[in-house]
Write a protein that holds these residues in place. Structure first.
Motif, short mmCIF file in Angstrom:
data_model
loop_
_atom_site.label_atom_id
_atom_site.label_comp_id
_atom_site.label_asym_id
_atom_site.label_seq_id
_atom_site.Cartn_x
_atom_site.Cartn_y
_atom_site.Cartn_z
N GLY A 1 0.80 -1.21 0.00
CA GLY A 1 0.00 0.00 0.00
C GLY A 1 0.84 1.27 0.00
N VAL A 2 2.04 1.19 0.54
CA VAL A 2 2.85 2.41 0.64
C VAL A 2 4.01 2.39 -0.32
N VAL A 3 3.97 1.46 -1.26
CA VAL A 3 5.10 1.30 -2.15
C VAL A 3 5.40 2.58 -2.94
N PHE A 4 4.33 3.26 -3.31
CA PHE A 4 4.51 4.48 -4.09
C PHE A 4 5.23 5.54 -3.26
N LEU A 5 4.75 5.72 -2.05
CA LEU A 5 5.36 6.67 -1.13
C LEU A 5 6.84 6.33 -0.91
N LEU A 6 7.07 5.05 -0.76
CA LEU A 6 8.41 4.55 -0.51
C LEU A 6 9.34 4.91 -1.67
N LEU A 7 8.89 4.63 -2.87
CA LEU A 7 9.70 4.90 -4.05
C LEU A 7 9.95 6.40 -4.20
N PHE A 8 8.89 7.16 -3.97
CA PHE A 8 8.96 8.60 -4.14
C PHE A 8 10.02 9.21 -3.21
N THR A 9 9.95 8.86 -1.93
CA THR A 9 10.92 9.41 -0.99
C THR A 9 12.32 8.88 -1.29
N ALA A 10 12.38 7.62 -1.66
CA ALA A 10 13.68 7.05 -1.94
C ALA A 10 14.35 7.78 -3.10
N ILE A 11 13.58 8.05 -4.16
CA ILE A 11 14.17 8.72 -5.33
C ILE A 11 14.61 10.13 -4.97
#
Lengths: 642, 270
Positions: free
Chosen positions: B71-81
């Protein structure tokens, strides 16, 4: 405190008007909306009555007769406009008494879903005692007592959402019982239940009255429920119109009908038998009726009389075959399975291999317990649930080696192949109409016209002209027995419950579907309303929709109306045949815990008494076949039957 | 949704399931503090270790827990990038316009992602092992001291409990209304956003009307059962704090201590 009063409840010339009392109107809208309010807008017009301590009183009345208002007046949810109400020696109008009265007067409502506050049975039952400050330890004891009293001890830690209607209602009774009330009022608490649930609830109430000495006021629109009571009161248009012993009240069928109440089925059958010339007393049960008929038969054998002269069963009437005539493939279903929440700990097999054929032109019944898969099956019929192979993303899997291929599922409805994803599902849905349970709660548009036209516009291939739309809506509304000019511009929410249901049905048949599926079309209606709806369905079957399928819990309904019926159990069809075949070998139904119609019960009882009355179990045919028995008697009194 | 106690509750019997909901909430708070206090991989390692032990005790399949991360994969990727590209400081390995990727940047990005994943998985473990009902009981009990400042704790708990009770009913009803309209040719799946929003209105109206009707009837039923919210009210359900809970709390404190020690004695991430 010594309490010296004989009457548990006493009304002295009570009048009540909803006018100027915005509060409370909406609460009773459901029960009172069938709507009678006379010129002065009084829901109660000078009611005087009393209920003695320990008495079991049944209060009968059609919707809008004021009976629910009466219940709310007793425990101070409403206050009378004028008159005096005394409950357990206390005046209700005195604010100081309200809390005490509510503790002593338990009120159980109509909708089993809307009276539980907690998600676990025991927590919900604790709610009442908690409110009045019962110490913790005692609450535990009261929960146990209350659950025992309603026979639900096993369900102490269950979730109400998973219980059947009858069970939920018993939990609601337990919740009231935990307050140790002296009076219990059931305000149409059986109206939304199936016959089995109704029986459960009424039996519990009877036991509470006998064993716990609780005064009971049972408000109902099912006259037969009054039979367990000590006394019956009938209300009409805000007035008490009849009062007396239940047997005596129910026997006055003319009067009952004039108050829009339908006498119980056994009585109606007795009436029909009498109309055929058979002298028979009013009977309320299958056994007594069978005894009456058997003894009348043996009398008649000794002394022939003019009974049932000329009544003979014609051959093709007795020979009703089990196979369907006509096109069998209107609905063709083979090996249909469905799992809810697959691959999760909650996964449940709703359907596990359903095989069923329904012919064009049938009036088909579907029976089975809650959770037997019938609703899931019905939703497949117009692809509300799509088969996996019909879903967009479906790709055929290659069978693994060494694994036997699963037997193929087939499902065609009205010529559409529902296993194929290229099927035109919109066209399918316009051909297969679906009316859900309590369809009146699904109305949404501003006017009746717009609501009925909704499906019409959605399904239209090209936009319809206003005239075309109006024409179709008018036709649909008049078919369901509503006056187009009168209702078209009204809001559906202004109509009575029965009218709303008709509007909802009109909204489905307006597209002229060939197959019409209805999930418990008569649920929640009073007996007269049920009868009217079934009449309407026959009319629709005759003029509009070739094939009608109803899901029902009411076996009398199935026996009276259907050409064939399928019995669902544990996700399978265990039997599909004519009601005649189904109910003449009722063992299977009984072992599944399902009911049999009243006529089948009497036939069985008659057989025990050595009398064979063959019928297709509709009450008309049953009466004919009983009368025919008399006609067949050899003249001269040579009795040959046992 | 049908026939499911909504939420993610995973019904098995385990020591974690049996714990007092208050313990689990308190432990989660300690755990979250620990995850945020961790400034290096030793600290996070300690948290991950604690998390693993509890997961093993809970008999919840690890797959269900990972699902919550989805569910938070998008958030995760966004902050990581963002972190990866815009972390300033450290020696750049790649430089491209204003974007530069350094070794420290990579290190830091991984650290933050790990922290987020641990947070999400920890919280979902709570909802996987605790029913919404007992969670409500736990929250009510923990909020009890707020009664002193006249915070309506009981009312809040009752509202939550009634909401929980009616969610399955209303979700069933929504499904039925939508089905009824799909059967009448309504289309909820295709079309642009405006068309879809328009299609939802006919669902919302009967749903709202029904919710009000139910609320009205429930109010009457509560009145009839003597509800007044007064002081005489007692409470039947009592949460029990057992040895298991004491042990869990100790474990939580130990975790936090360990993380704080690691933070003091080992180098920060960068």
């Amino acid at each position: 405190m010594t309490e010296i009063y004989e009457e548990a409840v006493k009304f002295e010339n009570v009048r009540f008007s909803y006018e100027g009392k915005g509060d409370g109107v909406s609460a009773t809208e459901e029960t009172e909306s069938d709507g009678f309010f006379d010129g002065e807008g009084f829901a109660l017009r000078g009611v005087s009555l009393s209920v003695k301590k320990g008495e079991f009183v049944a209060l009968l009345g059609h919707n809008g007769s004021g009976k629910s208002t009466l219940a709310r007046l007793i425990n101070g949810l409403l206050f009378p406009t004028s008159g005096k109400i005394t409950v357990l020696g206390r005046e209700v109008t005195d604010d100081k008494n309200i809390f005490e009265i509510r503790r002593r007067v338990g009120l159980v409502f109509q909708n089993p879903d809307n009276q539980t506050v907690a998600s676990i049975v025991e927590d919900d039952i604790a709610f009442g005692p908690e409110n009045v400050g019962v110490p913790r330890k005692e609450i535990g004891e009261r929960i146990e007592f209350a659950l025992n009293a309603v026979g639900m001890s096993k369900f102490r830690y269950a979730t109400p959402a998973r219980l059947s209607g009858g069970q939920k209602q018993r939990i609601a009774i337990a919740g009231v019982l935990a307050l140790k009330p002296e009076i219990m009022i059931l305000d149409e608490s059986t109206a939304m239940l199936d016959p089995r649930g109704r029986r459960e609830v009424v039996e519990v109430v009877k036991r509470l009255n006998e064993e716990e000495g609780i005064t009971v006021l049972l408000i109902t629109h099912f006259p037969e429920e009054a039979l367990l009571a000590d006394r019956a009161i009938v209300m009409n248009k805000g007035e008490v119109v009849m009062e007396g012993r239940p047997e005596e009240i129910l026997g006055r069928s003319e009067d009952l009908r004039s108050f829009r109440l339908l006498p119980p089925r056994p009585l109606r059958i007795c009436e029909q038998l009498r109309a055929g010339g058979l002298e028979i007393a009013d009977c309320f049960g299958a056994e007594t009726l069978a005894t009456e008929i058997a003894s009348a038969l043996s009398h008649a054998a000794e002394k022939p009389q003019e009974v049932g002269a000329g009544v003979r069963l014609s051959e093709n009437e007795t020979e009703q075959n089990d196979t369907v005539t006509g096109d069998l493939g209107e609905i063709l279903c083979e090996n249909l399975s469905y799992v809810y929440n697959p691959n999760s700990p909650f996964s449940t097999h709703a359907l596990s291999g359903v095989d069923l054929n329904v012919g064009a032109g049938e009036f088909f019944g579907i029976i089975g317990h809650t959770g037997s898969g019938k609703s899931t099956f019905v939703q497949h019929l117009n692809a509300l649930i799509k088969l996996p192979t019909a879903q967009k993303k479906y790709k055929a899997k290659k069978p693994k080696k060494g694994e036997a291929p699963l037997p193929a599922t087939r499902l065609t409805v009205g010529g559409f192949d529902l296993t194929d994803k290229t099927t035109d599902f919109k066209a399918l849905r316009s051909k297969v109409g679906m009316v859900f349970q309590y369809p009146e709660y699904q109305l949404f548009a501003e006017t009746v016209f717009d609501d009925v036209a909704f499906g019409l516009k959605n399904f239209a291939k090209e936009p319809l002209t206003d005239e075309q739309t109006a024409e179709a809506v008018k036709e649909a509304l008049s078919t369901v027995g509503l006056d187009y000019a009168e209702v078209k511009n009204r809001s559906p929410f202004e109509l009575s419950g029965g009218q709303r249901r008709r509007v909802a049905i009109a909204g489905v048949i307006v597209t002229k579907p060939e197959i019409l599926v209805l999930d418990e079309p008569a649920a929640g209606l009073d007996p007269l309303g049920k009868e009217e709806i079934m009449k309407l369905l026959h009319k629709i079957h005759k003029d509009w929709c070739k094939t009608v399928i109803i899901v029902s819990h009411d076996m009398d309904e199935i026996a009276e109306n259907c050409t064939r019926a399928a019995v669902f159990s544990a996700g399978k069809v265990v039997r599909a045949c004519s009601p005649k075949a189904l109910f003449s070998a009722p063992e299977q139904l009984i072992s599944l815990g399902l009911d049999i119609p009243f006529t089948a019960k009497v036939t069985e009882e008659l057989e025990k008494r050595g009398v064979k009355a063959q019928s297709d179990f509709t009450s008309g045919d049953f009466v004919r076949s009983v009368l025919a028995l008399f006609g067949e008697l050899p003249a001269g009194g040579e009795a040959s039957h046992a | 949704m049908r026939d499911v106690t909504f939420g993610q509750y995973y019904p098995v019997d385990s020591p974690v399931h049996k714990c007092d909901p208050r313990t689990k909430i308190l432990f989660l708070i300690l755990y979250i503090v620990a995850v945020f206090s961790a400034k290096n991989f030793f600290g996070l390692g300690a948290c991950a270790f604690a998390f693993l032990i509890i997961t093993l005790c809970s008999s919840v399949p690890i797959g269900s827990i990972f699902r919550s991360v989805r569910g938070v994969v998008f958030l995760l990727l966004f902050t990581a990038i963002l972190n990866l590209f815009f972390y300033s400081g450290g020696e750049p390995l790649v430089k491209w316009g204003i974007i530069e990727i350094s070794k420290e940047g990579i290190y830091y990005t991984v650290f933050l992602a790990a922290r987020l994943i641990l947070l999400v998985m920890g919280s979902s473990l709570l909802t996987l092992t605790t029913t919404p009902v007992s969670l409500t009981d736990g929250i009510e009990s923990l909020l009890y001291p707020l009664k002193l400042v006249r915070f309506p704790v009981h009312e809040l708990a009752l509202i939550m409990s009634i909401a929980l009770r009616f969610i399955p009913i209303l979700s069933d009803e929504t499904a039925r209304i939508m089905n009824a309209q799909r059967a009448r040719g309504a289309d909820f799946e295709t079309g642009g956003i405006i068309k879809r929003v328009k299609a939802v209105v006919p669902v919302l109206i009967p749903l709202l009307i029904s919710a009000f009707r139910r609320a009205d009837e429930l109010g009457d039923a509560m009145d009839a059962r003597c509800y007044s919210g007064s002081k005489v009210r007692t409470k039947y359900k009592k949460l029990r704090f057992g040895w298991r809970d004491a042990f869990a709390c100790l474990f939580g404190v130990a975790l936090l201590t360990a993380v704080l020690l690691f933070r003091a004695y080992f180098a920060h991430v960068v």
